[in-house]
Design a protein around this motif. Structure first.
Motif, PDB file in Angstrom:
ATOM      1  N   ILE A  74      46.927  21.146 -32.175  1.00  0.00           N
ATOM      2  CA  ILE A  74      45.538  20.758 -31.923  1.00  0.00           C
ATOM      3  C   ILE A  74      45.392  19.314 -31.425  1.00  0.00           C
ATOM      4  N   PRO A  75      46.072  18.324 -32.005  1.00  0.00           N
ATOM      5  CA  PRO A  75      45.856  16.945 -31.530  1.00  0.00           C
ATOM      6  C   PRO A  75      46.231  16.744 -30.063  1.00  0.00           C
ATOM      7  N   GLN A  76      47.162  17.543 -29.529  1.00  0.00           N
ATOM      8  CA  GLN A  76      47.595  17.379 -28.151  1.00  0.00           C
ATOM      9  C   GLN A  76      46.873  18.305 -27.167  1.00  0.00           C
ATOM     10  N   PHE A  77      46.041  19.207 -27.678  1.00  0.00           N
ATOM     11  CA  PHE A  77      45.399  20.180 -26.794  1.00  0.00           C
ATOM     12  C   PHE A  77      44.465  19.504 -25.799  1.00  0.00           C
ATOM     13  N   LYS A  78      44.517  19.992 -24.543  1.00  0.00           N
ATOM     14  CA  LYS A  78      43.641  19.479 -23.492  1.00  0.00           C
ATOM     15  C   LYS A  78      42.928  20.643 -22.816  1.00  0.00           C
ATOM     16  N   LEU A  79      41.615  20.522 -22.702  1.00  0.00           N
ATOM     17  CA  LEU A  79      40.834  21.544 -22.016  1.00  0.00           C
ATOM     18  C   LEU A  79      41.168  21.570 -20.528  1.00  0.00           C
ATOM     19  N   SER A  80      41.334  22.771 -19.988  1.00  0.00           N
ATOM     20  CA  SER A  80      41.475  22.919 -18.547  1.00  0.00           C
ATOM     21  C   SER A  80      40.085  23.045 -17.929  1.00  0.00           C
ATOM     22  N   ARG A  81      40.021  22.983 -16.612  1.00  0.00           N
ATOM     23  CA  ARG A  81      38.731  23.140 -15.937  1.00  0.00           C
ATOM     24  C   ARG A  81      38.124  24.506 -16.214  1.00  0.00           C
ATOM     25  N   SER A  82      38.960  25.542 -16.167  1.00  0.00           N
ATOM     26  CA  SER A  82      38.443  26.895 -16.406  1.00  0.00           C
ATOM     27  C   SER A  82      37.950  27.050 -17.838  1.00  0.00           C
ATOM     28  N   GLN A  83      38.609  26.408 -18.798  1.00  0.00           N
ATOM     29  CA  GLN A  83      38.156  26.475 -20.190  1.00  0.00           C
ATOM     30  C   GLN A  83      36.845  25.717 -20.392  1.00  0.00           C
ATOM     31  N   ARG A  84      36.656  24.624 -19.670  1.00  0.00           N
ATOM     32  CA  ARG A  84      35.371  23.925 -19.721  1.00  0.00           C
ATOM     33  C   ARG A  84      34.260  24.825 -19.177  1.00  0.00           C
ATOM     34  N   ARG A  85      34.569  25.584 -18.121  1.00  0.00           N
ATOM     35  CA  ARG A  85      33.584  26.507 -17.563  1.00  0.00           C
ATOM     36  C   ARG A  85      33.232  27.598 -18.570  1.00  0.00           C
ATOM     37  N   VAL A  86      34.223  28.074 -19.300  1.00  0.00           N
ATOM     38  CA  VAL A  86      33.960  29.098 -20.328  1.00  0.00           C
ATOM     39  C   VAL A  86      32.998  28.551 -21.378  1.00  0.00           C
ATOM     40  N   LEU A  87      33.227  27.335 -21.828  1.00  0.00           N
ATOM     41  CA  LEU A  87      32.328  26.731 -22.817  1.00  0.00           C
ATOM     42  C   LEU A  87      30.930  26.544 -22.251  1.00  0.00           C
ATOM     43  N   ASN A  88      30.846  26.099 -21.004  1.00  0.00           N
ATOM     44  CA  ASN A  88      29.536  25.835 -20.399  1.00  0.00           C
ATOM     45  C   ASN A  88      28.722  27.109 -20.224  1.00  0.00           C
ATOM     46  N   LYS A  89      29.351  28.176 -19.750  1.00  0.00           N
ATOM     47  CA  LYS A  89      28.584  29.399 -19.505  1.00  0.00           C
ATOM     48  C   LYS A  89      28.252  30.160 -20.785  1.00  0.00           C
ATOM     49  N   ASN A  90      28.820  29.724 -21.911  1.00  0.00           N
ATOM     50  CA  ASN A  90      28.487  30.331 -23.196  1.00  0.00           C
ATOM     51  C   ASN A  90      27.743  29.364 -24.120  1.00  0.00           C
ATOM     52  N   SER A  91      27.179  28.323 -23.533  1.00  0.00           N
ATOM     53  CA  SER A  91      26.473  27.327 -24.351  1.00  0.00           C
ATOM     54  C   SER A  91      25.223  27.893 -25.006  1.00  0.00           C
ATOM     55  N   ASP A  92      24.790  29.074 -24.550  1.00  0.00           N
ATOM     56  CA  ASP A  92      23.609  29.697 -25.146  1.00  0.00           C
ATOM     57  C   ASP A  92      23.930  30.469 -26.415  1.00  0.00           C
ATOM     58  N   HIS A 180      32.138  38.709 -17.938  1.00  0.00           N
ATOM     59  CA  HIS A 180      31.899  37.442 -17.239  1.00  0.00           C
ATOM     60  C   HIS A 180      31.887  36.252 -18.184  1.00  0.00           C
ATOM     61  N   ARG A 181      31.711  36.501 -19.479  1.00  0.00           N
ATOM     62  CA  ARG A 181      31.668  35.411 -20.457  1.00  0.00           C
ATOM     63  C   ARG A 181      33.055  34.970 -20.938  1.00  0.00           C
ATOM     64  N   SER A 182      34.092  35.781 -20.692  1.00  0.00           N
ATOM     65  CA  SER A 182      35.457  35.467 -21.169  1.00  0.00           C
ATOM     66  C   SER A 182      35.442  35.210 -22.679  1.00  0.00           C
ATOM     67  N   LEU A 183      34.921  36.189 -23.422  1.00  0.00           N
ATOM     68  CA  LEU A 183      34.696  35.997 -24.856  1.00  0.00           C
ATOM     69  C   LEU A 183      35.988  35.823 -25.651  1.00  0.00           C
ATOM     70  N   GLY A 184      37.078  36.438 -25.206  1.00  0.00           N
ATOM     71  CA  GLY A 184      38.346  36.244 -25.901  1.00  0.00           C
ATOM     72  C   GLY A 184      38.803  34.798 -25.829  1.00  0.00           C
ATOM     73  N   SER A 185      38.717  34.213 -24.647  1.00  0.00           N
ATOM     74  CA  SER A 185      39.076  32.795 -24.490  1.00  0.00           C
ATOM     75  C   SER A 185      38.100  31.901 -25.246  1.00  0.00           C
ATOM     76  N   LEU A 186      36.824  32.256 -25.206  1.00  0.00           N
ATOM     77  CA  LEU A 186      35.825  31.472 -25.939  1.00  0.00           C
ATOM     78  C   LEU A 186      36.143  31.450 -27.426  1.00  0.00           C
ATOM     79  N   ALA A 187      36.553  32.584 -27.985  1.00  0.00           N
ATOM     80  CA  ALA A 187      36.870  32.641 -29.410  1.00  0.00           C
ATOM     81  C   ALA A 187      37.984  31.658 -29.752  1.00  0.00           C
ATOM     82  N   ILE A 188      39.031  31.598 -28.916  1.00  0.00           N
ATOM     83  CA  ILE A 188      40.115  30.659 -29.183  1.00  0.00           C
ATOM     84  C   ILE A 188      39.613  29.216 -29.083  1.00  0.00           C
ATOM     85  N   LEU A 189      38.787  28.929 -28.101  1.00  0.00           N
ATOM     86  CA  LEU A 189      38.246  27.573 -27.962  1.00  0.00           C
ATOM     87  C   LEU A 189      37.420  27.177 -29.177  1.00  0.00           C
TER      88      LEU A 189
END
Length: 238
Positions: A74-92, A180-189
């Motif tokens: 966890i301390p070394q984890f870095k968000l990728s661009r695609s992972q940031r997009r997953v968080l943004n589109k699921n902000s609701d 379209h929400r990539s919920l599996g990836s969102l769960a890990i994030l």
């Protein structure tokens, strides 16, 4: 309570592999009657064991080492661009931590997910007893992460166990109609965020098999550590 020195282990007969076609597998189980403390469970996780319901196990195949345990430091984890997009589109979405329970709403989503995504696997067909024994009736400290949209509609459940030094991602099921929400990836994030908030250094993701297409998403989280020759090795690059 049992510790690693007093635990007994049992190997199953050879059986069909759940991950690779035309492969034969064997599984090593911890004595199902033993009372496993969080500390012992955490040590077993470091040795590549996983939990399914009340059973703690790891692959024990004589001629195959395809199943590799993986975890995110966890301390070394870095968000990728695609992972940031997953968080943004699921902000609701609203995420809540809850105790594991059986509800008809949870089971209906679970059944829908298994039927749509895993009809070719050993969890098909789903049934309520299977849901309970797999996700609710474990003997460890476990929580459900519940994901709902603005209307209150349930979209996903992620199941996590608490270890002394991390979380173990046991299972995630989600609405097949929300690809379209990539919920599996969102769960890990969200599990990573949970580790960060609790100051836990690792998120265990179970097994990764290079030839198994359904597992490829795990190595998109970087860096990732793999248990190779009984040592955790950090992998930074794809």
């Amino acid at each position: 309570m049992s510790d690693l020195k007093t635990l007994h282990f049992y190997a199953t007969p050879e059986h069909k592999c759940s991950y690779l076609e035309d492969h034969i597998a064997q599984t090593l189980f911890v004595d199902p009657h033993a009372v496993i403390s969080t500390e012992a469970y955490s040590e077993l996780s470091d040795l590549g064991f996983r939990r399914s319901g009340k059973h703690i196990y790891r692959p024990h195949c004589q001629h195959c080492q395809a199943c590799i345990s993986v975890r995110i430091p966890i301390p070394q984890f870095k968000l990728s661009r695609s992972q940031r997009r997953v968080l943004n589109k699921n902000s609701d979405l609203k995420v809540r931590r809850l105790k594991p329970v059986f509800t008809q709403e949870y089971y209906d989503l679970y059944a829908e997910y298994i039927e749509a995504r895993h009809a070719d696997g050993d969890m098909y067909p789903p049934d309520p007893e299977q849901f309970n024994s797999f996700l609710v009736e474990g003997n460890q400290k476990t929580e459900f992460l519940e994901f709902r949209d603005g209307t209150g509609r349930l979209l996903a459940i992620a199941v996590v166990d608490f270890l002394t030094h991390g979380l173990s991602a046991i299972y995630t099921f989600h609405s097949p109609g929300e690809q379209h929400r990539s919920l599996g990836s969102l769960a890990i994030l969200k599990e990573i965020e949970m580790c960060q908030s609790l100051n836990l250094p690792f998120l265990y993701l179970g097994y990764w098999v290079s030839e198994c297409r359904k597992m490829r998403y795990k190595t998109l989280f970087r860096p990732i550590e793999m248990l190779l020759d009984n040592q955790w090795i950090k992998i930074d690059q794809p």
